[in-house]
Design a protein around this motif. Sequence first.
Motif, mmCIF file in Angstrom:
data_model
loop_
_atom_site.group_PDB
_atom_site.id
_atom_site.type_symbol
_atom_site.label_atom_id
_atom_site.label_comp_id
_atom_site.label_asym_id
_atom_site.label_seq_id
_atom_site.Cartn_x
_atom_site.Cartn_y
_atom_site.Cartn_z
ATOM 1 N N ARG A 146 26.300 -29.803 36.731
ATOM 2 C CA ARG A 146 25.998 -29.252 38.063
ATOM 3 C C ARG A 146 24.712 -28.400 38.084
ATOM 4 O O ARG A 146 24.537 -27.685 36.944
ATOM 5 C CB ARG A 146 27.033 -28.398 38.767
ATOM 6 N N CYS A 147 23.851 -28.637 38.787
ATOM 7 C CA CYS A 147 22.641 -27.916 38.624
ATOM 8 C C CYS A 147 22.011 -27.598 40.000
ATOM 9 O O CYS A 147 22.134 -28.289 41.016
ATOM 10 C CB CYS A 147 21.490 -28.864 38.058
ATOM 11 N N ARG A 193 20.843 -34.471 45.880
ATOM 12 C CA ARG A 193 20.496 -34.107 46.994
ATOM 13 C C ARG A 193 19.705 -33.144 47.228
ATOM 14 O O ARG A 193 19.631 -32.160 46.722
ATOM 15 C CB ARG A 193 22.034 -34.021 47.803
ATOM 16 N N ILE A 194 19.192 -33.253 48.711
ATOM 17 C CA ILE A 194 17.972 -32.454 49.074
ATOM 18 C C ILE A 194 18.850 -31.464 50.268
ATOM 19 O O ILE A 194 19.217 -32.239 51.293
ATOM 20 C CB ILE A 194 16.945 -33.007 49.471
ATOM 21 N N PHE A 195 18.587 -30.212 50.118
ATOM 22 C CA PHE A 195 18.826 -29.193 51.258
ATOM 23 C C PHE A 195 17.698 -28.302 51.683
ATOM 24 O O PHE A 195 16.931 -28.184 50.841
ATOM 25 C CB PHE A 195 20.059 -28.320 50.616
ATOM 26 N N LYS A 255 25.436 -33.359 39.051
ATOM 27 C CA LYS A 255 25.106 -33.176 40.524
ATOM 28 C C LYS A 255 24.114 -32.226 40.690
ATOM 29 O O LYS A 255 24.269 -31.233 39.892
ATOM 30 C CB LYS A 255 26.590 -32.597 41.371
ATOM 31 N N GLU A 256 22.932 -32.547 41.282
ATOM 32 C CA GLU A 256 21.860 -31.499 41.488
ATOM 33 C C GLU A 256 21.592 -31.499 42.873
ATOM 34 O O GLU A 256 21.355 -32.280 43.581
ATOM 35 C CB GLU A 256 20.686 -32.112 40.899
ATOM 36 N N TRP A 313 28.088 -28.055 48.492
ATOM 37 C CA TRP A 313 28.065 -29.291 48.129
ATOM 38 C C TRP A 313 28.427 -29.535 46.635
ATOM 39 O O TRP A 313 29.089 -30.456 46.201
ATOM 40 C CB TRP A 313 26.825 -30.288 48.378
ATOM 41 N N LEU A 314 27.869 -28.595 45.981
ATOM 42 C CA LEU A 314 27.948 -28.546 44.352
ATOM 43 C C LEU A 314 29.534 -28.151 44.157
ATOM 44 O O LEU A 314 29.796 -28.642 43.207
ATOM 45 C CB LEU A 314 27.121 -27.562 43.632
#
Length: 105
Positions: free
Chosen positions: A27-28, A91-93, A61-62, A102-103
Amino acid sequence: MGEVSPLELEEAFEKVVESMVENKFIRCIADCTKLTGGHSIVDLYSLIGRMDHAGIPRNLKEAVIINSNKEIQALGSFYGNASFNRGFNIRIFTDRTAALEWLDT
């Protein structure tokens, strides 16, 4: 922060990948809210192409947090879509809380 040149983008990529592989992170979060530009879609495309051979696990997951700048949003959208098309869960946030939620799922 600010302008990130193609060379700086590549150097940051190398450092993050090295740390992720060494520490087995899956995760990042990338906080790009203070990014103003400096590189192009071509630079991002090249970077995404390198992800396949960089040892990045497919269960990564980034979450990438970007600002409301239209140019940055276009770059972010491209990065998210092109990475997804290569099988990476990126994914972009624009909201940090949503990115962290989300992470955590």
